[in-house]
Design a protein around this motif. Structure first.
Motif, PDB file in Angstrom:
ATOM      1  N   GLY A 386      37.499  19.416  43.733  1.00 55.84           N
ATOM      2  CA  GLY A 386      36.459  19.075  42.778  1.00 55.84           C
ATOM      3  C   GLY A 386      36.183  20.170  41.788  1.00 55.84           C
ATOM      4  N   GLY A 387      36.839  21.304  41.911  1.00 50.85           N
ATOM      5  CA  GLY A 387      36.649  22.412  40.991  1.00 50.85           C
ATOM      6  C   GLY A 387      37.697  22.404  39.896  1.00 50.85           C
ATOM      7  N   ALA A 388      38.026  23.597  39.411  1.00 52.96           N
ATOM      8  CA  ALA A 388      39.018  23.735  38.348  1.00 52.96           C
ATOM      9  C   ALA A 388      39.742  25.062  38.527  1.00 52.96           C
ATOM     10  N   TYR A 389      40.837  25.223  37.791  1.00 52.95           N
ATOM     11  CA  TYR A 389      41.586  26.478  37.884  1.00 52.95           C
ATOM     12  C   TYR A 389      42.072  26.906  36.508  1.00 52.95           C
ATOM     13  N   GLY A 423      48.969  51.346  25.734  1.00 52.54           N
ATOM     14  CA  GLY A 423      47.545  51.460  25.420  1.00 52.54           C
ATOM     15  C   GLY A 423      46.607  50.841  26.427  1.00 52.54           C
ATOM     16  N   GLY A 424      47.061  50.626  27.619  1.00 52.99           N
ATOM     17  CA  GLY A 424      46.176  50.031  28.632  1.00 52.99           C
ATOM     18  C   GLY A 424      45.138  51.016  29.139  1.00 52.99           C
ATOM     19  N   THR A 425      43.946  50.481  29.486  1.00 53.10           N
ATOM     20  CA  THR A 425      42.868  51.345  30.004  1.00 53.10           C
ATOM     21  C   THR A 425      42.816  51.358  31.524  1.00 53.10           C
ATOM     22  N   GLY A 426      43.483  50.423  32.180  1.00 54.26           N
ATOM     23  CA  GLY A 426      43.426  50.354  33.642  1.00 54.26           C
ATOM     24  C   GLY A 426      42.175  49.677  34.167  1.00 54.26           C
ATOM     25  N   LEU A 427      41.390  49.042  33.281  1.00 55.21           N
ATOM     26  CA  LEU A 427      40.148  48.397  33.692  1.00 55.21           C
ATOM     27  C   LEU A 427      40.177  46.875  33.495  1.00 55.21           C
ATOM     28  N   GLY A 428      41.240  46.360  32.918  1.00 54.81           N
ATOM     29  CA  GLY A 428      41.280  44.930  32.595  1.00 54.81           C
ATOM     30  C   GLY A 428      41.129  44.035  33.808  1.00 54.81           C
ATOM     31  N   LEU A 429      41.923  44.276  34.866  1.00 48.58           N
ATOM     32  CA  LEU A 429      41.848  43.422  36.048  1.00 48.58           C
ATOM     33  C   LEU A 429      40.566  43.655  36.840  1.00 48.58           C
ATOM     34  N   ALA A 430      39.987  44.862  36.771  1.00 45.56           N
ATOM     35  CA  ALA A 430      38.694  45.097  37.409  1.00 45.56           C
ATOM     36  C   ALA A 430      37.619  44.249  36.738  1.00 45.56           C
ATOM     37  N   ILE A 431      37.677  44.119  35.411  1.00 48.07           N
ATOM     38  CA  ILE A 431      36.742  43.255  34.689  1.00 48.07           C
ATOM     39  C   ILE A 431      36.963  41.795  35.077  1.00 48.07           C
ATOM     40  N   VAL A 432      38.221  41.393  35.219  1.00 48.95           N
ATOM     41  CA  VAL A 432      38.539  40.029  35.649  1.00 48.95           C
ATOM     42  C   VAL A 432      37.902  39.729  37.013  1.00 48.95           C
ATOM     43  N   LYS A 433      38.023  40.669  37.932  1.00 48.53           N
ATOM     44  CA  LYS A 433      37.464  40.461  39.270  1.00 48.53           C
ATOM     45  C   LYS A 433      35.945  40.280  39.212  1.00 48.53           C
ATOM     46  N   HIS A 434      35.261  41.119  38.438  1.00 47.03           N
ATOM     47  CA  HIS A 434      33.801  41.031  38.355  1.00 47.03           C
ATOM     48  C   HIS A 434      33.360  39.719  37.728  1.00 47.03           C
ATOM     49  N   ILE A 435      34.039  39.280  36.682  1.00 46.50           N
ATOM     50  CA  ILE A 435      33.684  38.013  36.040  1.00 46.50           C
ATOM     51  C   ILE A 435      33.906  36.858  37.009  1.00 46.50           C
ATOM     52  N   ALA A 436      34.999  36.910  37.767  1.00 45.79           N
ATOM     53  CA  ALA A 436      35.268  35.853  38.745  1.00 45.79           C
ATOM     54  C   ALA A 436      34.165  35.796  39.803  1.00 45.79           C
ATOM     55  N   LEU A 438      31.019  36.715  39.496  1.00 45.44           N
ATOM     56  CA  LEU A 438      29.796  36.167  38.900  1.00 45.44           C
ATOM     57  C   LEU A 438      29.879  34.652  38.739  1.00 45.44           C
ATOM     58  N   HIS A 439      31.089  34.109  38.638  1.00 45.75           N
ATOM     59  CA  HIS A 439      31.259  32.653  38.515  1.00 45.75           C
ATOM     60  C   HIS A 439      31.564  31.988  39.854  1.00 45.75           C
ATOM     61  N   GLY A 440      31.492  32.765  40.935  1.00 46.59           N
ATOM     62  CA  GLY A 440      31.773  32.191  42.254  1.00 46.59           C
ATOM     63  C   GLY A 440      33.211  31.764  42.421  1.00 46.59           C
ATOM     64  N   ALA A 441      34.109  32.374  41.664  1.00 45.20           N
ATOM     65  CA  ALA A 441      35.519  31.967  41.693  1.00 45.20           C
ATOM     66  C   ALA A 441      36.327  32.819  42.656  1.00 45.20           C
ATOM     67  N   ARG A 442      37.502  32.315  43.021  1.00 47.42           N
ATOM     68  CA  ARG A 442      38.403  33.001  43.947  1.00 47.42           C
ATOM     69  C   ARG A 442      39.733  33.241  43.248  1.00 47.42           C
ATOM     70  N   LYS A 467      31.742  32.927  46.319  1.00 48.09           N
ATOM     71  CA  LYS A 467      32.907  33.074  47.196  1.00 48.09           C
ATOM     72  C   LYS A 467      33.509  34.442  47.014  1.00 48.09           C
ATOM     73  N   THR A 468      34.204  34.906  48.048  1.00 46.76           N
ATOM     74  CA  THR A 468      34.820  36.223  47.995  1.00 46.76           C
ATOM     75  C   THR A 468      36.080  36.177  47.152  1.00 46.76           C
ATOM     76  N   VAL A 469      36.192  37.161  46.287  1.00 46.59           N
ATOM     77  CA  VAL A 469      37.402  37.247  45.453  1.00 46.59           C
ATOM     78  C   VAL A 469      38.522  37.882  46.235  1.00 46.59           C
TER      79      VAL A 469
END
Length: 469
Positions: A386-389, A423-436, A438-442, A467-469
């Motif tokens: 019933g969710g989305a991906y 030019g990567g900062t090394g923080l992109g996927l950490a931001i992805v995890k936090h946003i997920a 906050l949205h209860g996503a896995r 839910k736990t990421v």
């Protein structure tokens, strides 16, 4: 120290409260047992008196009725000098003989006495009457004779309160001794009970191995977990500070070096545009790094409840993927990577800006760690629950198995040289995890070195479950 104006009461000493509780329990036990024992003994004593009166009355009745001449005055010979009172009552309630009275004619009619009425009706009767002035109670037993007359025997005994008054000094003394002994034992017991708890504070590093009582196991586990969390947070803070300092130091050093060359005139005229471009590039890198750090800090505040998260609204994912693909097309072309998107219309509850940031970071990572001629595919659609991906798939260099659990950590890079070059900062996927979060996503990650990486973000039905990421 408590904050000014706090309503919380000051902490109390557990040993004192335990000792007082034990002393009160001991006092209650002493008083209760004394009262219960008095009542039981008084009841047993009264029953014994009633049985003795019945036995003696029946014996006197046998002797009186077996006499040749039944003279009421002869009853005086049965209890000479005894404190017991013997009375003979006629069928009409007239007293024929009373061992305590010389003249029975002045005595009132006994027909209404309860023990007499019972004896006339059923053959025997008994009653107890208390004297409020003398502190005594009188036990009566009445027996109906064959002639219809009633023979009654009475005995005076001390009442319950009178008995208490006689032994009151002894009871008070014994109670004080018992209370004093209880206080001493309570103090000793309390000290032995509390001492192992106070010793726990001396071994916080191994507190779960030194729990004296089963009831304290949850507390010890909480303390140990909190201690470990604090240590981990401190280690992460130090690591984060070191990483930020390192990441900022590198572009600052470059900017400072090129600026110094320009300032001192040591740069050749033909090198000035090159140096200016390098300074601009390093400054842009610093801006991106600071921007990512600020965004992570804001997401941390939202996750901890310190900052108010944005209001969620319906977000159509296929439209969002189309916009991100349009924005990232130029970056893909520069890296010689083909970028496309596909998927069915599906809506989730969330923040459009945050979800755009999530997909953009995943897409940017897929392009950055790809190879010339590679491709990146953005997908979305409804999930079976019933969710989305949202899914970002690439056929780039892949992630080693031992690094897949750490790619969402801050400043973690699988290939540091490649990240710095792109030019990567090394923080992109950490931001992805936090946003997920906050949205209860896995988040699901599947990657094979040399084959590519697929990262899928699964949103629950409604998009707001935790839910736990």
């Amino acid at each position: 120290m408590r904050p000014e104006g706090a309503d919380n009461p000051a902490p109390q000493r557990m040993s004192r409260r335990l000792r007082r509780a034990l002393e009160l329990i001991s006092l209650f036990a002493v008083v209760f047992m004394a009262a219960a024992a008095a009542l039981l003994f008084q009841g047993a004593f009264g029953q014994q008196v009633d049985r003795d009166l019945e036995r003696m009355t029946r014996a006197i009745a046998v002797g009186y009725e077996s006499a040749a001449i039944q003279d009421p005055e002869s009853l005086a010979d049965y209890l000479p000098g005894s404190p017991l009172r013997l009375t003979l009552i006629d069928t009409d309630g007239t007293v024929l003989f009373d061992s305590d009275h010389r003249d029975e004619s002045d005595m009132d009619n006994h027909l209404t006495r309860p023990e007499i009425a019972q004896a006339l009706e059923s053959g025997q009767g008994h009653s107890v009457r208390e004297s409020p002035t003398l502190g005594q109670e009188t036990h009566y037993y009445a027996l109906r004779l064959e002639s219809g007359q009633v023979l009654r025997l009475a005995e005076d005994t001390n009442s319950l309160w009178s008995s208490y008054n006689q032994v009151l000094p002894l009871l008070v003394g014994g109670g004080l001794v018992a209370i004093l002994a209880s206080a001493v034992l309570a103090a000793v017991f309390t000290r032995r009970l509390v001492e192992p708890i106070t010793r726990m504070a001396d071994h916080l590093e191994t507190i779960e191995d030194n729990v004296p009582y089963v009831e304290l196991i949850p507390l010890a586990h909480t303390i140990q977990s909190d201690r470990s969390l604090r240590e981990n947070n401190e280690a992460m803070r130090r690591e984060f500070t070191a990483n930020v300092s390192h990441e900022l130091k590198t572009p600052l050093t470059s900017i400072s070096g090129f600026a110094e060359l320009l300032e001192t005139g040591m740069a050749k005229p033909e090198d000035v545009p090159v140096f200016g471009k390098r300074i601009h590039s390093e400054a842009g890198r610093m801006i991106r790094l600071v921007s990512d750090i600020l965004e992570l800090s804001q997401l941390d505040g939202m996750q901890a409840g310190a900052d108010q998260p944005p209001a969620f609204a319906p977000v159509e994912l296929s439209t969002l993927l189309r916009d991100v693909a349009s924005t990232m097309t130029m970056n893909a072309k520069k890296a010689y990577v083909t970028l496309r998107y596909e998927g069915d219309p599906v809506t989730v509850q969330g923040s459009r800006d945050m979800l755009t940031e999530l997909v953009t970071n995943l897409c940017d990572n897929a392009i950055r760690y790809n190879r010339p001629g590679g491709q990146v595919v953005l997908r979305c659609g409804p999930a079976g629950d019933g969710g989305a991906y949202v899914q970002v798939e690439d056929n780039g260099i892949g992630i080693p198995q031992d690094a897949q659990d750490r790619v969402f950590e801050r400043f973690f890079r699988v290939d540091k040289s490649r990240s710095k070059a792109t030019g990567g900062t090394g923080l992109g996927l950490a931001i992805v995890k936090h946003i997920a979060v906050l949205h209860g996503a896995r988040i699901e990650l599947h990657s094979t070195v040399g084959t590519g990486t697929t990262i899928r973000v699964n949103f629950p039905g409604g998009g707001t479950e935790d839910k736990t990421v």
